[in-house]
Scaffold this active site. Structure first.
Site, PDB file in Angstrom:
ATOM      1  CE  LYS A   1      18.457   2.406 -18.471  1.00 26.52           C
ATOM      2  NZ  LYS A   1      18.945   3.684 -17.511  1.00 26.52           N
TER       3      LYS A   1
ATOM      4  CE  LYS B   1      16.154   1.792  -5.656  1.00 25.72           C
ATOM      5  NZ  LYS B   1      15.794   3.389  -5.880  1.00 25.72           N
TER       6      LYS B   1
ATOM      7  CE  LYS C   1      25.317  -1.205  -9.860  1.00 27.66           C
ATOM      8  NZ  LYS C   1      25.482   0.031 -10.523  1.00 27.66           N
TER       9      LYS C   1
END
Length: 412
Positions: A181, A279, A276
């Site tokens: 990230k 969101k 996957k």
């Protein structure tokens, strides 16, 4: 970007300490009865919430033969960032409905984890309430489970600070998700919270003396850090050291054990069967949101990625999208894998997409209807969250008090 505790979802359980009995206020109880009487049947109908699909979470058998037996506790949460989608629901929330009958359960909205990356300040409060309302709309029963907001129980943050003092920086630097990230966001846009949020996650788990933590394969590293940290704290401050300070001695924290879902227990993207459902995916086409309209659901299923193979089948590694869509259909219709395989074996994609669309719309309609009903009475939701936070704080504060004592702080 939407992430949950333990990177989308956290479920944890513990045998002690027990809940204090807490009666529901008469005003809140009246509202609960009104909503329970008026809402449509919640997902599955007939009180059946069994999951035959591979996305269901495996769990240990709990004896319910004795009313005096101590139930283990489960705590689970989802971040209030982005819209709750089918993956969140089928992968975790739908299972909560079953778990609340077997365990002492606390389900919370992990708003503190939602600020580890840039977020919409104006939307955080609204998204938090929306998420809580969807918990209830999906079947969480407030007479069985406590629903609360993470930031409303201050022990989460206090314990995080205490744990941080004993967490080696090297443990955090090795976290894979932080590396990924931070690389995407760039060093100038990454706050310290992104590095240290696994310590907050550990606090969320250890506050409730967890026995078991159901986690996915991609979340095991974070749980391992929690286990190592619990053992480190017990060694540094527990046992005779704690007893000399007036404590009970022994371990301060239970070392939680992982409860791993079945292999492949994930709902995948509609645009990529190898990714996957998330969101944070840039395209809304990749997911079915629980509050999507009928037209939106139909459009997304119509346009979702498929393949050119004849017929439909499970478990073919060359057909990830086929396996994903059949699995979704299986779980929302509460059928066995064999039944779905037999029904759909000779279908073409055009026929199956219509069948799947109708099943999704029928399944989500009661959830959407109850959500609207709950949101029309915000006072009810406020009271649910307040009572849930009070119950959670009673448990968390006892753990926090022991930690302060064991670390040598002056008693308040």
């Amino acid at each position: 970007m939407g992430r949950s505790l333990l990177s989308q979802f956290l479920n944890l359980s513990t045998a002690c300490p027990r809940f204090r009995s807490c009666s529901t206020s008469s005003k809140l109880q009246g509202r609960m009865q009104m909503i329970h009487q008026n809402h449509l049947p919640v997902v599955g109908g007939g009180g059946s919430y069994r999951c035959y699909c591979s996305v269901s979470v495996s769990e240990p058998t709990v004896s319910e033969s004795s009313s005096s037996s101590i139930k283990k506790r489960i705590v689970s949460g989802v971040q209030p960032t982005g819209s709750i989608h089918l993956g969140n629901y089928l992968g975790a929330i739908k299972n909560w409905v079953t778990l609340q009958d077997k365990y002492e359960t606390l389900f919370f909205i992990v708003d503190l984890h939602a600020i580890t990356l840039p977020y919409d300040v104006q939307q955080l409060s609204k998204a938090t309430k929306d998420t809580a309302a969807l918990y209830l709309a999906c079947g969480i029963d407030t007479s069985k489970a406590s629903v609360f907001v993470q930031s409303h129980v201050r022990a989460h943050v206090e314990l995080m600070w205490l744990l941080s003092s004993a967490t080696p920086i090297g443990w955090l630097n090795r976290m894979i998700q932080f590396k990924e990230k931070s690389r995407k966001a760039g060093d100038e846009n990454v706050g310290v919270a992104l590095l240290t949020y696994p310590v907050l996650m550990a606090s969320d788990i250890l506050l409730y003396q967890s026995d078991l933590v159901p986690v996915g394969e991609d979340q095991k590293q974070h749980l391992e850090l929690t286990r190592e940290l619990a053992e480190r704290i017990n060694h540094l401050y527990g046992g005779r050291k704690w007893k000399k300070l007036g404590g009970r001695g022994g371990s301060i924290f239970k070392v939680p054990e992982p409860l791993i879902p079945p292999a492949g227990a994930r709902v995948m993207s509609l645009t990529d069967g190898l990714s996957k459902m998330s969101k944070s995916a840039p395209s809304d086409q990749s997911r079915i949101n629980l509050l999507d309209s009928k037209d939106a659901i139909a459009n997304k299923i119509k346009r979702c990625k498929t393949d050119s193979y004849p017929g439909l089948e499970f478990d073919n590694p060359d057909r990830p999208e086929c396996n994903n869509l059949l699995s979704i259909y299986q779980i929302i219709t509460n059928r066995t894998k064999e039944e779905v395989a037999q029904e759909c074996h000779d279908m073409n994609w055009g026929t199956f997409k219509v069948v799947l669309t109708d099943a999704l719309i029928d399944h989500l309609h009661p959830i959407q209807a109850r959500y609207e009903e709950i949101m029309s009475d915000t006072g009810y939701l406020d009271e649910v969250l307040a009572e849930g936070a009070t119950k959670a704080a009673d448990i968390a504060d006892a753990t926090l008090s022991n930690m302060y004592q064991a670390m040598g702080f002056l008693k308040r």
